[in-house]
Design an enzyme around this catalytic site. Structure first.
Site, PDB file in Angstrom:
ATOM      1  N   HIS A 238       0.845  -1.195   0.000  1.00 15.35           N
ATOM      2  CA  HIS A 238       0.000   0.000   0.000  1.00 15.35           C
ATOM      3  C   HIS A 238       0.874   1.235   0.000  1.00 15.35           C
ATOM      4  O   HIS A 238       1.950   1.246   0.594  1.00 15.35           O
ATOM      5  CB  HIS A 238      -0.957   0.013   1.202  1.00 15.35           C
ATOM      6  CG  HIS A 238      -0.284  -0.221   2.505  1.00 15.35           C
ATOM      7  ND1 HIS A 238       0.104  -1.479   2.937  1.00 15.35           N
ATOM      8  CD2 HIS A 238       0.112   0.631   3.474  1.00 15.35           C
ATOM      9  CE1 HIS A 238       0.691  -1.383   4.109  1.00 15.35           C
ATOM     10  NE2 HIS A 238       0.713  -0.099   4.455  1.00 15.35           N
TER      11      HIS A 238
ATOM     12  N   HIS B 268       1.160   5.050   1.193  1.00 14.53           N
ATOM     13  CA  HIS B 268       0.618   6.051   2.120  1.00 14.53           C
ATOM     14  C   HIS B 268       0.621   7.406   1.427  1.00 14.53           C
ATOM     15  O   HIS B 268       1.640   7.800   0.847  1.00 14.53           O
ATOM     16  CB  HIS B 268       1.515   6.185   3.359  1.00 14.53           C
ATOM     17  CG  HIS B 268       1.504   5.008   4.280  1.00 14.53           C
ATOM     18  ND1 HIS B 268       0.780   4.997   5.448  1.00 14.53           N
ATOM     19  CD2 HIS B 268       2.129   3.805   4.208  1.00 14.53           C
ATOM     20  CE1 HIS B 268       0.976   3.837   6.071  1.00 14.53           C
ATOM     21  NE2 HIS B 268       1.793   3.096   5.332  1.00 14.53           N
TER      22      HIS B 268
END
Ligand code: 5GP
Ligand code: ZN
Length: 139
Positions: free
Chosen positions: A100, A102
């Site tokens: 992922h 950020h």
């Protein structure tokens, strides 16, 4: 979908999240414990635990979505900039082993710092060409 993966469960809707953006390759949602207001996580729908496992097309889709989300997050919170980054591996602070990105909006005077504040090991700066050669050889 990888069993027992928190983000696979969020992406499939099994666990609720505050959705920001989705397409056939990517799902973006608010971080439940934000570093600043609007902190968003942008994840590929396919499960990869590490960034380097991804292929070129998956990376392109992920980062194009991260670009869109960054523009929206900055606009929504009148942010003057943002930090965009991936914790890649447990040693680097990755807590959820599903890749992922950020997106953390930043404002003047928020007390935060730049990416080198994550780690500073005082490496030798006199051998940069040797360091570069070592990495080039590994490509
Ligand atoms: P990492 O340390 O793996 O790069 O980041 C994981 C992030 O996921 C953390 O910033 C954490 O706050 C966030 N997080 C952990 N559990 C949940 C959850 O159940 N829902 C959401 N939306 N975010 C979570
Ligand atoms: Zn997963």
């Amino acid at each position: 979908m990888t069993e027992n993966c928190l983000f696979c469960k969020i992406i499939s809707g099994e666990i609720p999240s505050n959705r920001i953006y989705e397409d056939d390759a990517v799902y973006a949602f608010l971080d439940i414990h934000p570093a600043s207001e609007g902190h968003t996580l942008v994840a590929p729908r396919k499960h990869f635990s590490r960034f380097v496992e991804m292929d070129a097309e998956d990376v392109a889709r992920l980062f194009e979505a991260a670009r869109k989300v960054t523009a929206a997050v900055e606009k929504a919170f009148s942010a003057e900039g943002s930090n965009i980054g991936v914790n890649n591996g447990e040693v680097a602070g990755q807590e959820v082993p599903h890749v992922h990105v950020h997106v953390i909006p930043r404002k003047k005077g928020d007390g935060g710092r730049g990416i080198k504040s994550i780690v500073w090991t005082e490496p030798d700066r006199t051998n940069l060409e040797e360091v570069a050669e070592k990495i080039r050889k590994a490509l």
